[in-house]
Design a protein around this motif. Structure first.
Motif, PDB file in Angstrom:
ATOM      1  N   THR A   1      73.059   5.513  27.230  1.00 59.66           N
ATOM      2  CA  THR A   1      72.449   4.738  27.357  1.00 59.66           C
ATOM      3  C   THR A   1      71.203   4.375  26.251  1.00 59.66           C
ATOM      4  O   THR A   1      70.498   3.172  25.868  1.00 59.66           O
ATOM      5  CB  THR A   1      71.477   4.344  28.624  1.00 59.66           C
ATOM      6  OG1 THR A   1      72.566   5.169  29.645  1.00 59.66           O
ATOM      7  CG2 THR A   1      70.637   3.705  28.931  1.00 59.66           C
TER       8      THR A   1
ATOM      9  N   SER B   1      67.064  -5.156  32.035  1.00 56.54           N
ATOM     10  CA  SER B   1      68.184  -4.826  32.272  1.00 56.54           C
ATOM     11  C   SER B   1      69.779  -3.586  31.551  1.00 56.54           C
ATOM     12  O   SER B   1      70.362  -3.372  32.191  1.00 56.54           O
ATOM     13  CB  SER B   1      68.792  -5.874  31.388  1.00 56.54           C
ATOM     14  OG  SER B   1      68.337  -7.168  31.651  1.00 56.54           O
TER      15      SER B   1
ATOM     16  N   ALA C   1      71.441  -1.362  34.150  1.00 56.04           N
ATOM     17  CA  ALA C   1      73.250  -1.073  34.105  1.00 56.04           C
ATOM     18  C   ALA C   1      72.955   0.223  34.317  1.00 56.04           C
ATOM     19  O   ALA C   1      74.292   0.584  34.798  1.00 56.04           O
ATOM     20  CB  ALA C   1      72.826  -1.730  33.056  1.00 56.04           C
TER      21      ALA C   1
ATOM     22  N   ASN D   1      75.848   2.589  36.061  1.00 55.99           N
ATOM     23  CA  ASN D   1      76.985   3.555  35.068  1.00 55.99           C
ATOM     24  C   ASN D   1      77.100   4.808  35.837  1.00 55.99           C
ATOM     25  O   ASN D   1      78.221   5.146  35.896  1.00 55.99           O
ATOM     26  CB  ASN D   1      76.136   3.054  33.728  1.00 55.99           C
ATOM     27  CG  ASN D   1      76.072   2.267  33.283  1.00 55.99           C
ATOM     28  OD1 ASN D   1      77.672   1.095  34.033  1.00 55.99           O
ATOM     29  ND2 ASN D   1      76.040   2.059  31.896  1.00 55.99           N
TER      30      ASN D   1
END
Ligand SMILES: Nc1ncnc2c1ncn2[C@@H]1O[C@H](COP(=O)(O)OP(=O)(O)OP(=O)(O)O)[C@@H](O)[C@H]1O
Ligand SMILES: [Mg+2]
Lengths: 259, 224
Positions: free
Chosen positions: B102, B154, B158, B162
């Protein structure tokens, strides 16, 4: 190392050389933007740099605090050569004020914070002292009442005056101005020039790139005319504007005068 | 509906792990992302190059592979152990993978944010005598951050989703979707109802995040 002080026509006799450029050359790729520049600016002196677009005026300004590195030659500020990088350079830069054409105020900080940032973070002045100085400087440039606003809420002329206060807050040895009024609406030019003129009167050492001839005549000790990366001619403002020695300068002056 | 309420325990348990995994990974991802961004704009070519190589490599590797590497590579082969308790050990291995992955997206967002800041402001800061670090910390990053709060939201959403990869990728980390599959395996529940229940669970988790970041981004917007 240092240039002969006698070569500078308008330098005060007892003043010490503050900014000295010796045989400075600079390329941008193939383009030779500064050619064998020799220039000495004495303490308390106001030098106006003038010349056609692309002649290297901005680059000259930017080399003095090493925003642009030079290829060869030397630049000294108050006798000290410019360090290559790192903290030494940062310290030296703090002594050279810079006022840009596009103001470059910090958009996320208030007017007051813009002015106190340098003293607090670089000079380690305590906050309340920096605050007082900032208010005094904002009063001096006539915008103390805007201290808590953000740059975007001010007019161009006001922003540029904040930028001048921000430079002054560092108590610099010299301030460079790169076309400080050319991004301004015509009605705001004078308020900025007035501030600059009073600074000049008070003995601030200034290098000013500008085409404002009124300011040059009123405030400058010396005019430096640049073309194609060279200093073509240096003289007192009166001499330069009424009786330019070089063909290039005559040509240039005829163009800006007819505009 | 009973299928949800009868299994509320696994539901709550699953999502509590999901939330932990998300928050801890988000914190590390943010820190690493800022560090990568600082490296990418630094004056040192080696730092710039290594950050770019890192971002381009990890960003273009499927997350499943990244997490498999953490489980099999770091965990099994290299015997990296975070905790004596298996569920926490795999939790931290998954945090390594999720934050490493990330961070690339955080770094990319921040870099986009930096590109919106007029270059002259950084020059003005340098002219005042600010060091590179001060310039980054006081002028560049605060503004970059404010312009990319929306995109960071965002990235955060995610990341939340994830975390479901962490249970399938050989790590067996506890999280919501794993609990869901365990319920399916027991075969006593209505698959569709449980499925919808967990899907709604994720939406309840992420929808406010999106709105919160949107609100924050408006609130902190810098006028130019
Ligand atoms: N970063 C740069 N990279 C490449 N070329 C540059 C760069 N900065 C300036 N130049 C070029 O160097 C030359 C001198 O530029 P400079 O900005 O110093 O001129 P100037 O005298 O200030 O002109 P103006 O009156 O238009 O501001 C120009 O030809 C310009 O295109
Ligand atoms: Mg210029």
């Amino acid at each position: 190392m240092t240039a002969d002080p006698n070569a500078e026509p308008a330098a005060p006799v007892d003043a010490r050389p503050l900014v000295v450029l010796t045989d400075v050359n600079k390329h941008f790729g193939e383009l030779h933007v500064l050619r064998d520049i020799n220039l000495t600016v004495h303490s308390g002196e106001v030098v106006v740099v003038i010349g056609p677009s692309g002649s290297g005026k901005s680059t000259l300004c930017r080399t003095v605090n090493r925003l642009e590195p030079i290829d060869n030659g030397t630049i000294t500020i108050d006798g000290q050569p410019l360090p290559e990088e790192g903290r030494g350079l940062a310290r030296l830069r703090s002594d050279v004020g810079m006022v840009f054409q596009s103001f470059n105020l910090f958009s996320h900080k208030t007017v007051l914070e813009n002015v106190t940032l340098g003293p607090v973070k670089v000079r380690k002045v305590n906050k309340s002292e920096a605050h007082e100085t900032a208010i005094r400087l904002l009063e001096r440039v006539g915008i103390a009442d805007q201290a808590d606003k953000y740059p975007a809420q001010l007019s161009g002329g006001q922003q540029q005056r904040v930028a001048i206060a921000r430079a002054l807050a560092m108590n610099p040895k010299v301030i460079m101005f790169d076309e400080p009024t050319s991004a301004l609406d015509p009605e705001m030019v004078q308020e900025v020039l007035d501030v600059m003129t009073s600074l000049a009167r008070e003995g601030m050492t200034m290098i000013v790139v500008t085409h404002e001839m009124g300011f040059a005549r009123r405030a400058a000790d010396r005019v430096v005319f640049m073309a194609d990366g060279r200093i073509v001619e240096e003289n007192t403002p009166d001499e330069f504007f009424t009786n330019p020695a070089s063909e290039r300068a005559r040509d240039f002056l005829s163009k800006i005068l007819t505009h | 509906m009973d299928d949800i309420f009868n299994n509320l325990d696994s539901f709550v348990d699953g999502f509590s792990w999901t939330i932990r995994l998300t928050l801890v990974s988000a914190a590390f991802a943010f820190a690493i992302g800022v560090l990568l961004t600082a490296m990418r704009v630094s004056p040192v070519p080696l730092l710039r190059a290594s950050a770019t190589v890192y971002v381009e490599t990890i960003r273009n590797t499927p997350l499943t592979l990244v997490l498999l590497f953490c489980g099999l590579g770091l965990g099994n082969t290299m015997q990296l152990q975070f905790s004596d308790r298996v569920e926490w050990d795999v939790f931290w291995l998954a945090v390594v993978g999720l934050s490493a992955y990330t961070a690339c997206f955080v770094a990319e967002s921040l870099r986009a944010g930096i590109n919106t800041i007029p270059f002259g402001q950084a020059e003005a800061a340098r002219s005042l005598g600010l060091t590179f670090g001060q310039n980054l910390r006081l002028i560049v990053l605060p503004q970059a951050l404010r312009t990319v709060i929306g995109p960071l939201g965002s990235v955060f959403i995610a990341l939340t989703k994830n975390t479901t990869v962490a249970s399938v990728a050989g790590l067996g980390v506890q999280e919501a979707s794993r609990e869901m599959r365990l319920l399916f395996d027991q075969g006593q529940t209505d698959v569709l109802v449980v499925f919808i229940g967990f899907a709604i669970g994720f939406i309840i988790l992420t929808l406010p995040v999106g709105y919160f970041f949107g609100w924050l981004s408006k609130r902190l917007a810098v006028a130019r």
